[in-house]
Design a protein around this motif. Structure first.
Motif, PDB file in Angstrom:
ATOM      1  N   VAL A 270       1.001  -1.090   0.008  1.00 62.53           N
ATOM      2  CA  VAL A 270       0.143  -0.073   0.004  1.00 62.53           C
ATOM      3  C   VAL A 270       0.912   1.347   0.045  1.00 62.53           C
ATOM      4  N   ALA A 271       1.907   1.294   0.760  1.00 64.97           N
ATOM      5  CA  ALA A 271       3.033   2.405   0.777  1.00 64.97           C
ATOM      6  C   ALA A 271       3.324   2.771  -0.452  1.00 64.97           C
ATOM      7  N   SER A 272       3.816   1.545  -1.187  1.00 64.61           N
ATOM      8  CA  SER A 272       4.550   1.725  -2.458  1.00 64.61           C
ATOM      9  C   SER A 272       3.498   2.471  -3.652  1.00 64.61           C
ATOM     10  N   ALA A 273       2.325   1.789  -3.513  1.00 63.71           N
ATOM     11  CA  ALA A 273       1.115   2.405  -4.515  1.00 63.71           C
ATOM     12  C   ALA A 273       0.707   3.816  -4.026  1.00 63.71           C
ATOM     13  N   TYR A 274       0.823   4.259  -2.687  1.00 72.53           N
ATOM     14  CA  TYR A 274       0.507   5.569  -2.310  1.00 72.53           C
ATOM     15  C   TYR A 274       1.681   6.390  -2.969  1.00 72.53           C
ATOM     16  N   SER A 275       2.820   6.051  -2.570  1.00 65.67           N
ATOM     17  CA  SER A 275       4.024   6.765  -3.363  1.00 65.67           C
ATOM     18  C   SER A 275       3.987   7.011  -4.848  1.00 65.67           C
ATOM     19  N   VAL A 276       4.072   5.915  -5.425  1.00 67.88           N
ATOM     20  CA  VAL A 276       3.686   5.946  -7.120  1.00 67.88           C
ATOM     21  C   VAL A 276       2.444   6.925  -7.456  1.00 67.88           C
ATOM     22  N   LEU A 277       1.476   6.985  -6.650  1.00 63.83           N
ATOM     23  CA  LEU A 277       0.448   7.780  -7.523  1.00 63.83           C
ATOM     24  C   LEU A 277       0.683   9.128  -7.008  1.00 63.83           C
ATOM     25  N   ALA A 278       1.397   9.422  -6.028  1.00 64.92           N
ATOM     26  CA  ALA A 278       1.767  10.796  -5.742  1.00 64.92           C
ATOM     27  C   ALA A 278       2.874  11.249  -6.687  1.00 64.92           C
ATOM     28  N   VAL A 279       3.718  10.405  -7.137  1.00 59.89           N
ATOM     29  CA  VAL A 279       4.591  10.829  -8.321  1.00 59.89           C
ATOM     30  C   VAL A 279       3.894  11.029  -9.577  1.00 59.89           C
ATOM     31  N   ALA A 280       2.809  10.120  -9.921  1.00 58.68           N
ATOM     32  CA  ALA A 280       2.005  10.329 -10.934  1.00 58.68           C
ATOM     33  C   ALA A 280       1.478  11.565 -11.156  1.00 58.68           C
ATOM     34  N   LEU A 281       0.765  12.082  -9.927  1.00 55.34           N
ATOM     35  CA  LEU A 281       0.142  13.169  -9.733  1.00 55.34           C
ATOM     36  C   LEU A 281       0.751  14.188  -9.980  1.00 55.34           C
TER      37      LEU A 281
END
Length: 316
Positions: A270-281
């Motif tokens: 979940v932490a990895s997905a959270y960080s990757v979404l922040a980068v994509a944003l």
């Protein structure tokens, strides 16, 4: 056989787009390394261990080593884009400047990454490292969009339509940069706060500087309002609607995962997905800024072409 005059421009556009893709992937993989705590899995550089270049088939070393391969691939691509940009001619000077900005950011982030593995980084250099990586990603993405832009067509937003979206996207990007970089300074020892991601809407006792945590919460609230406003304004414009939808989707997914993290024990997936979404944003905001800047500022943009070769004067 005569050369196709558009071939060099196609080659430049391909290099720009690959450089933009790999800088994004390097930042996203760096976020995964931080979220999974994989940074210490390969204690030497550039190889994983003193007696092996590539790691064994274990998840954490593979994540760290993949990040290194992607980051080291991004460097030459950004360098090639910067070199090719110097030979481009046309009215948009930013296409020649931004690859150089990206190159400086990529080189700085690469050097800091090496030091982080071998000797560790002080907090303030960690902040510079993150800022350099985000700058390289944004600058290269914007340059790739600008190079690929043609003269305005029926599908291009008008200047009056694009200027408000450009201002909102640029302001939002600046606020989110500040929010993410200050996380480095607010994070406690080995805290997830040091990774790219939004605050979880409350102070964390194990982190540092409650006043700075409050500042980050304020930046997050302002950033959330700006993201929503940018998405709504873009979605109301038929020509920018898909940008607004993508931006809103990324933000909604980020907020949902934030609630999951807040209500449950944090896990690496979940932490990895959270960080990757922040980068994509962040990346989406940068690309939207480029699209609307081109439409709103330079309505006479023509494709940049390589400068013609110099001809020596014939001696009598």
């Amino acid at each position: 056989m005569p050369q196709n005059p558009s071939a060099p421009s196609t080659a430049a556009l391909t290099v720009f787009r690959l450089a933009a893709l790999f800088t994004f992937l390097a930042v996203a993989m760096g976020a995964v390394v931080c979220a999974t705590g994989s940074g210490a899995s390969c204690p030497t550089w550039p190889g994983c261990r003193p007696d092996e270049i590539a790691p064994q088939w274990q998840l954490s070393p593979l994540i760290e080593f993949t990040h290194r391969v992607v980051a080291m691939s991004a460097g030459p691509l950004v360098l090639a884009a910067a070199v090719m940009a110097r030979r481009l001619t046309g009215p948009n000077r930013w296409v020649r400047i931004l690859p150089l900005v990206a190159l400086v950011g990529a080189l700085a982030a690469g050097a800091f990454g090496r030091f982080a593995v071998l000797s560790g980084l002080p907090t303030w250099l960690g902040g510079v490292d993150l800022f350099s990586a985000l700058t390289a990603m944004t600058a290269m993405g914007v340059a790739a969009v600008m190079l690929g832009a043609q003269a305005p067509s029926s599908s291009s937003p008008s200047p009056a339509e694009s200027r408000p979206v450009f201002r909102l996207a640029a302001t939002t990007l600046g606020v989110l940069f500040a929010m993410h970089v200050t996380g480095i300074f607010a994070a406690g020892h080995l805290s997830y706060t040091r990774c790219i991601g939004w605050p979880i809407w409350h102070q964390i006792n194990s982190d540092l500087h409650p006043w700075l945590q409050d500042v980050r919460l304020g930046l997050a609230g302002l950033g959330a309002a700006l993201v929503v406003t940018t998405a709504v304004v873009a979605a109301r414009n038929e020509r920018l609607r898909w940008w607004g939808i993508v931006l809103a989707t990324l933000f909604a997914a980020e907020m949902v995962l934030g609630q999951v993290i807040r209500s449950r024990e944090l896990n690496t997936g979940v932490a990895s997905a959270y960080s990757v979404l922040a980068v994509a944003l962040l990346s989406c905001l940068g690309l939207l800024m480029a699209v609307t800047w081109l439409a709103g500022v330079n309505t006479d943009v023509t494709p940049l072409q390589p400068a013609p070769p110099r001809r020596e004067l014939a001696m009598p």
